[in-house]
Structures are given as C-alpha cells and as structure tokens.
Design an enzyme around this catalytic site. Structure first.
Site: not given
Length: 322
Positions: A43-44, A46, A95, A227-228, A252, A258, A295
């Site tokens: 997370g961070g 990114n 990952s 909420l996507g 993607s 992030d 990316a």
C-alpha cells in the site's frame, strides 16, 4: 524545524508484485505466462510512487529482507523514490497477479509476508519518527504482517500526534478495528468498514452512519469510503458527499485504491478542500484502472478524469479540510 513538504508513507508488509498474462487459467495444467513485469508494491509504496507521479515530494519507509527484499529496494530506488528501508531477518513477500486473456478475468495471489520481531517493529517506528519531521502528511497503508499486533497503527497515530503531522490511514482487519484515535482521514473500502463496525451496511445511509460513528468516537476526523464501481462516500462531522464512479473500461484493478489515497494526499498538500481532494483521488483511481499491474498511471489521464469529476454537480463544493 525543517520545512514540511513531503508525503511520508509507511508500508509494514511490502511485496514484490509479479504480473503476467495467460491464455487460460486451468487446474492441474501448467499455465504458460507471458508479458511478466515486476513492480515494488504494498500500500504505502504504491502511494509513494503514485504521489510522486503527481508531482509530490515523497519518502517511503518499509521493512525489507532477503533476496526479494534486495530486489524490492533496487526497484524502489530505480523508480526514483527516496526510501528508508528497515532491514529484517525474514524475506519480503511476493504477490502474483495473472490476467486471463480469454475472459478478461484477473487472478490475484497474495502471500502473508515475513514475521517481524518486536525489535524490527520498533525500528520501523523509529524510521517513521525520523521521517515525520519533514512530512506534510503521513500515509500508513496496507496490511500488517505476521507478528505485528493489531494495535500497531495506533502507535503510528501517536507518533504522528507527537510530530504534529496529519495521518491518512488505509488498512483493514484488526489493524483498522484497533485504532482508537489520531487519524485525520480514514480510507476504508465498504467491506472493510463493514468488518470494522460488525454490521452489513447495505444502504448508503447505513454506510454514512457507520463512518460518522468512527468520527464521533474520535477515531478520525474524516472518512472516505471507497465503493468500487459505485464510486465513493465522504463523511465529516459536519457534512457528507457522494462521488459517482467515472466511466472507464478497466485493464487492471490492482493499486486503484492506493492511487486514490495518493491523490487525496497530494490534493491536501496543495491546500485543497477535502471534497476537491477526493475528486482528485477518484480521478487517479480511475486512471490507474487503465494501467497494467501496479504500473504508474498516466498523469494526463488523471487530469482528464479530474476535469470530468469537477464538472459534475457539486464539483465546486468546499467541504472541510484536515
């Protein structure tokens, strides 16, 4: 006091992100992959990469170990991200994401990460404390690795309070549930918010009530709920706002959240209202959907989507700042 102009990020469970394409994902058979790419993730990290792409000054703090960790540091450095790694005994996790060409589906495989000892955790906090003196905002983002207690982000909040630096937090599970104070902006997904309050939150009103519950308890000053495909919600003690999703054909979904956090932090560093910063976050998250793997997005795409977001009704609102 040094000039405060950087966005400092903390990633307690970074990952070497491997992304590849495959014709079809089937059980038992060997899956021949192509177009493999390697990115420093978590997370961070990114957030630091995306914030820098938007013109911000950044510094990334993260633990790293083993051969994977060495490659991870090389990739972060090659990306031009100033970084302060904490060397650990375990190996940085990997990952793996597979894009299935025949269906357009994406399969994501995530490992738990190395177990961090108490002394390694303390060294991460000391690195953060040292970096915070030059921070305009601290962003703590991502899951906690094995061995790290669920109240760890509360300790991060305490460090930010002592340094008088606002904290933006994006995490889940126990790392979110055990935070009791010290957050300026909390950015959960609706699933993470459900898990935090222990309710299904099926309607927008229920989601806003849950967000305000965290604000009233003193956990945070503002909540941005992603909420996507349905967009996002912003809640403060005084106001709320709904942001519809921007139309795009996604390549993607990896890293979109992030990117959103990064752009919110950049907007707040520019002294924008929180509402405007969230619109910028929506634009960056949408632009990230057009980029492969983790990316970095095209900044031109971010600005294009931001103009679109600001042209919608309510785009000139000036909600609370943090």
């Amino acid at each position: 006091m040094p000039s405060r102009d950087a966005i400092v990020t903390l990633t307690m469970n970074p990952a070497l992100d491997v992304t590849a394409d495959a014709g079809e994902v089937r059980p038992t058979d060997k899956i021949r992959c192509t177009a493999d790419r390697y990115d420093p993730g978590g997370g961070g990290v990114n957030v630091a990469r995306f914030a820098q792409a938007l013109g911000a000054t950044v510094e990334a703090v993260f633990p790293a170990g083993g051969l994977t960790g060495a490659r991870f540091i090389d990739l972060v450095t090659a990306a031009g991200i100033p970084n302060s790694p904490v060397f650990i005994h375990g190996s940085t996790r990997e990952s793996f994401t597979v894009n299935e060409r025949t269906t357009g589906k994406q399969y994501r495989f995530v490992l738990p990460g190395p177990r961090l000892s108490p002394s390694e955790q303390d060294r991460c906090l000391e690195k953060l404390r040292a970096a915070a003196v030059s921070a305009r905002f601290v962003v703590a983002s991502g899951s906690l690795p094995p061995g790290v207690p669920p109240d760890f982000y509360q300790r991060v909040g305490q460090i930010c309070r002592e340094a008088d630096v606002p904290l933006i937090l994006d995490t889940s599970g126990g790392g979110l549930a055990r935070v009791t104070s010290g957050v300026a902006v909390l950015k959960p997904s609706v699933r993470e918010l459900r898990e935090c309050v222990g309710r299904p939150l099926q309607t927008e009103d229920e989601q806003l009530d849950a967000a305000r519950e965290l604000i009233e308890r003193g956990v945070t000053r503002a909540v941005v709920v992603s909420l996507g495909a349905d967009g996002a919600l912003l809640a403060t003690a005084q106001d709320s706002e709904r942001f519809p999703a921007l139309p795009v054909h996604a390549i993607s979904g990896v890293g979109a959240g992030d990117a959103m956090v990064a752009a919110i932090a950049v907007g707040l560093c520019r002294d924008w209202s929180l509402s405007k910063a969230v619109r910028y976050g929506m634009a960056a998250g949408t632009a990230k959907l057009l980029a492969p793997g983790t990316a970095v997005f095209s900044r031109a795409d971010v600005e294009r989507f931001f103009e679109m977001a600001c042209s919608r009704p309510g785009g000139d609102r000036s909600a609370a700042t943090v």
